[in-house]
Write an enzyme that holds these catalytic residues in place. Sequence first.
Site, short mmCIF file in Angstrom:
data_model
loop_
_atom_site.label_atom_id
_atom_site.label_comp_id
_atom_site.label_asym_id
_atom_site.label_seq_id
_atom_site.Cartn_x
_atom_site.Cartn_y
_atom_site.Cartn_z
N GLY A 125 -1.65 5.42 6.36
CA GLY A 125 -2.63 5.02 7.39
C GLY A 125 -2.89 3.53 7.35
N ARG A 151 -11.09 -3.46 8.01
CA ARG A 151 -9.74 -4.03 7.76
C ARG A 151 -9.39 -5.04 8.86
NH1 ARG A 151 -7.84 0.34 6.92
NH2 ARG A 151 -8.18 0.20 4.68
N ASP A 169 -8.25 -3.30 -0.97
CA ASP A 169 -9.02 -2.27 -1.64
C ASP A 169 -10.26 -2.06 -0.78
OD1 ASP A 169 -8.94 -0.51 -3.91
OD2 ASP A 169 -10.79 -1.47 -4.57
N GLY A 182 -8.07 9.22 6.07
CA GLY A 182 -9.18 9.10 5.13
C GLY A 182 -10.48 9.61 5.73
N TYR A 183 -11.49 8.75 5.71
CA TYR A 183 -12.83 9.14 6.19
C TYR A 183 -13.03 8.86 7.68
CZ TYR A 183 -13.83 9.75 1.25
OH TYR A 183 -13.79 10.20 -0.06
N ASP A 184 -11.98 8.48 8.40
CA ASP A 184 -12.13 8.19 9.83
C ASP A 184 -12.79 9.33 10.62
OD1 ASP A 184 -11.13 5.64 9.68
OD2 ASP A 184 -9.12 6.13 10.42
N THR A 196 0.84 -1.20 0.00
CA THR A 196 0.00 0.00 0.00
C THR A 196 0.87 1.24 0.00
OG1 THR A 196 -1.75 1.24 1.12
CG2 THR A 196 -0.23 0.07 2.55
N LYS A 218 -9.92 0.51 17.00
CA LYS A 218 -10.42 0.56 15.62
C LYS A 218 -10.20 -0.80 14.95
CE LYS A 218 -9.96 2.41 10.98
NZ LYS A 218 -9.23 3.17 9.96
#
Length: 202
Positions: free
Chosen positions: A11, A184, A70, A156-158, A7, A178
Site C-alpha cells: 500500500g 504521507r 515510519d 492498513g487503517y484506511d 518498504t 488521499k
Amino acid sequence: MDLLIGTSNAGKLGEFQELLIGVDLRLLSLKDVGLGDMDVAEDATTLEENAALKVKAYSQASGLITVADDTGLYVDALDGRPGIYPARYGGPGLTPKDRRQKLLGELQGVPAEKRTARFVCVIAVANPQTAEVTHVRGVCEGHIALAEDESGGGFGYDPVFIPEGYNATFSSLPLDEKNRVSHRGRAASMMIPILRRMADEK
Ligand code: ITT
C-alpha cells in the site's frame, strides 16, 4: 537518478509511486533490487529513529539513494494508542482487519466527537555515499469511524480513518485525493524538493 522505495508494504509503495509521478526519478522497489525478503528490525522509540533504521539498512544493502517511512496512528481516547507501532497493535499474528476490529472494539461507546486521531508519517532519505539521513514529518488529523468502511480501498487503517474535512474514510477516497491530504502526502511534498536537489547534484 535511481531512487529505492524502502518498504515491504504494498500500500505504501503504491502511494509513493503516485506521489513521485512527475519527479524525474527512476523508482525501484525492494523486489526490483533483490531485497524483497530483507527485514529490518524496527526497535527504536521514535518514528524518526525507526525511519532512519530502515533507510540506512536498505540504502547500504542496495548502494542506492533510498526513501522509507515510519508511520504512527495516535487515538486520543486511547491515550495515544496504537501509537508508534500500529502494525503490532493487538499482538502478533493478526490481520489488518483484525487490528481494525480491535481498535473499533476498544472505542465501543465512544461518541464521534471524542474519536479524534491523527496519522503521523516520517519519511527519511539516505544517501549511501555520504551516510547522510534527512527526515520530514507530515501529520493528518481526523477521527476513527464508528464502523469499518467496506468499500475495499486503501490499506492498513484506511477503512476506519476519516480525515478532517471529509465524511468518508481514506478507503473510499481516490488515491490522488488521499495523497493530497494524507500524512504521507504532506511529508512527501516536503521531501520532493530535497530529492530534486539530490538529483541535480548527481
Ligand atoms: P514498512 O516498515 O516495510 O514500510 P510497515 O507496514 O511495517 O511497512 P510501519 O512500520 O510504518 O510500516 O507500520 C505502519 C502501520 O500503520 C502498518 O500497519 C500500516 O498498515 C499502517 N499504516 C501506515 N500508513 C498508513 C496509511 O496511510 N493508511 C492506513 N494505515 C497505514
